[in-house]
Design an enzyme around this catalytic site. Sequence first.
Site, PDB file in Angstrom:
ATOM      1  N   TYR A   1      -1.266  -0.556  10.430  1.00  0.00           N
ATOM      2  CA  TYR A   1      -1.394  -0.998   9.026  1.00  0.00           C
ATOM      3  C   TYR A   1      -0.205  -0.485   8.214  1.00  0.00           C
ATOM      4  O   TYR A   1       0.450  -1.241   7.498  1.00  0.00           O
ATOM      5  CB  TYR A   1      -2.713  -0.460   8.481  1.00  0.00           C
ATOM      6  CG  TYR A   1      -2.982  -0.716   7.008  1.00  0.00           C
ATOM      7  CD1 TYR A   1      -3.467  -1.947   6.582  1.00  0.00           C
ATOM      8  CD2 TYR A   1      -2.773   0.289   6.055  1.00  0.00           C
ATOM      9  CE1 TYR A   1      -3.729  -2.178   5.228  1.00  0.00           C
ATOM     10  CE2 TYR A   1      -3.038   0.074   4.719  1.00  0.00           C
ATOM     11  CZ  TYR A   1      -3.526  -1.161   4.307  1.00  0.00           C
ATOM     12  OH  TYR A   1      -3.775  -1.379   2.971  1.00  0.00           O
TER      13      TYR A   1
ATOM     14  N   LYS B   1       2.716  -2.777   6.504  1.00  0.00           N
ATOM     15  CA  LYS B   1       2.933  -2.820   5.048  1.00  0.00           C
ATOM     16  C   LYS B   1       4.390  -2.467   4.745  1.00  0.00           C
ATOM     17  O   LYS B   1       5.045  -3.134   3.945  1.00  0.00           O
ATOM     18  CB  LYS B   1       1.990  -1.853   4.325  1.00  0.00           C
ATOM     19  CG  LYS B   1       0.516  -2.297   4.330  1.00  0.00           C
ATOM     20  CD  LYS B   1       0.267  -3.501   3.437  1.00  0.00           C
ATOM     21  CE  LYS B   1      -1.222  -3.767   3.221  1.00  0.00           C
ATOM     22  NZ  LYS B   1      -1.493  -4.955   2.406  1.00  0.00           N
TER      23      LYS B   1
ATOM     24  N   SER C   1       0.849  -1.196   0.000  1.00  0.00           N
ATOM     25  CA  SER C   1       0.000   0.000   0.000  1.00  0.00           C
ATOM     26  C   SER C   1       0.878   1.237   0.000  1.00  0.00           C
ATOM     27  O   SER C   1       1.983   1.232   0.568  1.00  0.00           O
ATOM     28  CB  SER C   1      -0.871   0.011   1.254  1.00  0.00           C
ATOM     29  OG  SER C   1      -1.504   1.270   1.396  1.00  0.00           O
TER      30      SER C   1
HETATM   31  N1  LIG Z   1      -8.559  -0.781  -2.015  1.00  0.00           N
HETATM   32  C1  LIG Z   1      -7.543   0.069  -1.912  1.00  0.00           C
HETATM   33  O1  LIG Z   1      -7.675   1.269  -2.205  1.00  0.00           O
HETATM   34  C2  LIG Z   1      -6.201  -0.432  -1.436  1.00  0.00           C
HETATM   35  C3  LIG Z   1      -5.163   0.505  -1.332  1.00  0.00           C
HETATM   36  C4  LIG Z   1      -3.910   0.077  -0.931  1.00  0.00           C
HETATM   37  C5  LIG Z   1      -3.696  -1.258  -0.627  1.00  0.00           C
HETATM   38  N2  LIG Z   1      -4.720  -2.156  -0.721  1.00  0.00           N
HETATM   39  C6  LIG Z   1      -4.418  -3.558  -0.405  1.00  0.00           C
HETATM   40  O2  LIG Z   1      -5.004  -4.393  -1.387  1.00  0.00           O
HETATM   41  C7  LIG Z   1      -5.307  -5.671  -0.802  1.00  0.00           C
HETATM   42  C8  LIG Z   1      -6.751  -6.035  -1.102  1.00  0.00           C
HETATM   43  O3  LIG Z   1      -7.578  -5.014  -0.566  1.00  0.00           O
HETATM   44  P1  LIG Z   1      -9.080  -4.799  -1.047  1.00  0.00           P
HETATM   45  O4  LIG Z   1      -9.232  -3.361  -1.263  1.00  0.00           O
HETATM   46  O5  LIG Z   1      -9.437  -5.760  -2.105  1.00  0.00           O
HETATM   47  O6  LIG Z   1      -9.821  -5.180   0.325  1.00  0.00           O
HETATM   48  P2  LIG Z   1     -11.252  -5.853   0.576  1.00  0.00           P
HETATM   49  O7  LIG Z   1     -12.188  -5.562  -0.513  1.00  0.00           O
HETATM   50  O8  LIG Z   1     -11.590  -5.450   1.974  1.00  0.00           O
HETATM   51  O9  LIG Z   1     -10.909  -7.424   0.553  1.00  0.00           O
HETATM   52  C9  LIG Z   1     -10.011  -7.939   1.481  1.00  0.00           C
HETATM   53  C10 LIG Z   1      -9.848  -9.424   1.241  1.00  0.00           C
HETATM   54  O10 LIG Z   1      -8.878  -9.931   2.188  1.00  0.00           O
HETATM   55  C11 LIG Z   1      -9.494 -10.956   2.984  1.00  0.00           C
HETATM   56  N3  LIG Z   1      -8.930 -10.885   4.331  1.00  0.00           N
HETATM   57  C12 LIG Z   1      -8.886  -9.799   5.136  1.00  0.00           C
HETATM   58  N4  LIG Z   1      -8.249 -10.106   6.281  1.00  0.00           N
HETATM   59  C13 LIG Z   1      -7.901 -11.420   6.190  1.00  0.00           C
HETATM   60  C14 LIG Z   1      -7.236 -12.332   7.055  1.00  0.00           C
HETATM   61  N5  LIG Z   1      -6.787 -11.962   8.264  1.00  0.00           N
HETATM   62  N6  LIG Z   1      -7.062 -13.621   6.627  1.00  0.00           N
HETATM   63  C15 LIG Z   1      -7.504 -13.994   5.419  1.00  0.00           C
HETATM   64  N7  LIG Z   1      -8.155 -13.191   4.560  1.00  0.00           N
HETATM   65  C16 LIG Z   1      -8.344 -11.914   4.951  1.00  0.00           C
HETATM   66  C17 LIG Z   1     -10.975 -10.681   2.914  1.00  0.00           C
HETATM   67  O11 LIG Z   1     -11.662 -11.886   3.167  1.00  0.00           O
HETATM   68  P3  LIG Z   1     -13.142 -11.913   3.841  1.00  0.00           P
HETATM   69  O12 LIG Z   1     -14.130 -11.767   2.703  1.00  0.00           O
HETATM   70  O13 LIG Z   1     -13.178 -13.251   4.472  1.00  0.00           O
HETATM   71  O14 LIG Z   1     -13.218 -10.779   4.812  1.00  0.00           O
HETATM   72  C18 LIG Z   1     -11.115 -10.217   1.469  1.00  0.00           C
HETATM   73  O15 LIG Z   1     -11.107 -11.321   0.592  1.00  0.00           O
HETATM   74  C19 LIG Z   1      -5.006  -5.532   0.693  1.00  0.00           C
HETATM   75  O16 LIG Z   1      -3.729  -6.070   0.948  1.00  0.00           O
HETATM   76  C20 LIG Z   1      -5.008  -4.029   0.913  1.00  0.00           C
HETATM   77  O17 LIG Z   1      -4.177  -3.658   2.007  1.00  0.00           O
HETATM   78  C21 LIG Z   1      -5.972  -1.765  -1.122  1.00  0.00           C
END
Ligand SMILES: NC(=O)c1ccc[n+]([C@@H]2O[C@H](COP(=O)([O-])OP(=O)(O)OC[C@H]3O[C@@H](n4cnc5c(N)ncnc54)[C@H](OP(=O)(O)O)[C@@H]3O)[C@@H](O)[C@H]2O)c1
Length: 286
Positions: free
Chosen positions: A167, A171, A148
């Site tokens: 967080y 990261k 991130s």
């Molecule tokens: N969206 C953004 O703007 C953004 C920006 C920077 C970085 N990121 C990174 O991108 C990645 C994906 O994020 P996203 O935006 O797709 O988030 P999201 O929509 O909230 O999805 C998160 C996913 O991770 C799973 N998860 C969360 N905690 C977990 C754990 N302890 N063990 C196993 N599975 C877990 C969730 O499963 P459940 O369905 O079971 O909850 C879900 O499948 C993350 O690493 C996040 O830090 C996202």
Amino acid sequence: MVSWAITGATRGIGLEYVNNLSADSNNEVFALIRSRTTAGALEDLAADRKNIHIIETDISRPEKLKETAAEISKSTNGSLDVVILNASSPGPDTFALSPSDFRGKEEALENEFYENVKANIISNIYVIDSLVDLIRKGHEKKIVFISSQSGDIEFNRITGLTAQIGYSVSKAGMNLVMTKIGAELAQEGIKTLSLSPGWVNTDAGKLMPREILSMQMIDIEAAKAVTGDPDVRKWIIGAFHKVDPNVEGPRPVEESVADQLRVIGNLSAAESGKFLTHHGNHDQWF
Ligand SMILES: NC(=O)c1ccc[n+]([C@@H]2O[C@H](COP(=O)([O-])OP(=O)(O)OC[C@H]3O[C@@H](n4cnc5c(N)ncnc54)[C@H](OP(=O)(O)O)[C@@H]3O)[C@@H](O)[C@H]2O)c1
């Protein structure tokens, strides 16, 4: 066939990786999830595409991950090309606090760090440990951590964002671990990458529930900064404008994942261990 394992594949970026990759029948995709309760969309996709394998696992338990590796191995004859370490959540409900807000709340401070370090660093190391023997036998030999912009010191310095300390630190910490693992495995032709996806329109990208605002214990400005409130959104975009005056909101997940896949496709031994954005550089965060 190119084989891929993606953690956190039920929703958001992880689900879109599965969707994008499985559209090509030359890919075999292992969707690693913690529970089927949030996996409706993934199950629907898998019903149509035979190259998707859903595996329930627990990334915090090495013994469970050993079973997961064995399950993947059965389908791939003992190999795996690429693993994407994507699973993550913003951490405990203290995520909106700034560092000084934890004064006198030592237990909350320890928990803020421990929960994030456990999810983003320790669990990801367990996943790598359990799958690295398969990666050794793969052709691509790539290990990718979805990081991130929050984990970049310069991004935090310029935007002045003060919340999400556990967080952000976890990261940044995992970025460093990925560099070390890349150095350790370089001689075997294995490449590692930490990849920032940008600001993406997912549950996490929508930036957290309003309820946090009602928590009296927290710094109201910090709390507002991580909610979906329109005024707050304006405030956070103002902070983001300090690094990119053109950013107006989160990008569609399809676009971000397509960009990320290009960067992963271009990953060479010379670039291994780097922390890159979805544009393949280190300064275009959106
Ligand atoms: N969206 C953004 O703007 C953004 C920006 C920077 C970085 N990121 C990174 O991108 C990645 C994906 O994020 P996203 O935006 O797709 O988030 P999201 O929509 O909230 O999805 C998160 C996913 O991770 C799973 N998860 C969360 N905690 C977990 C754990 N302890 N063990 C196993 N599975 C877990 C969730 O499963 P459940 O369905 O079971 O909850 C879900 O499948 C993350 O690493 C996040 O830090 C996202």
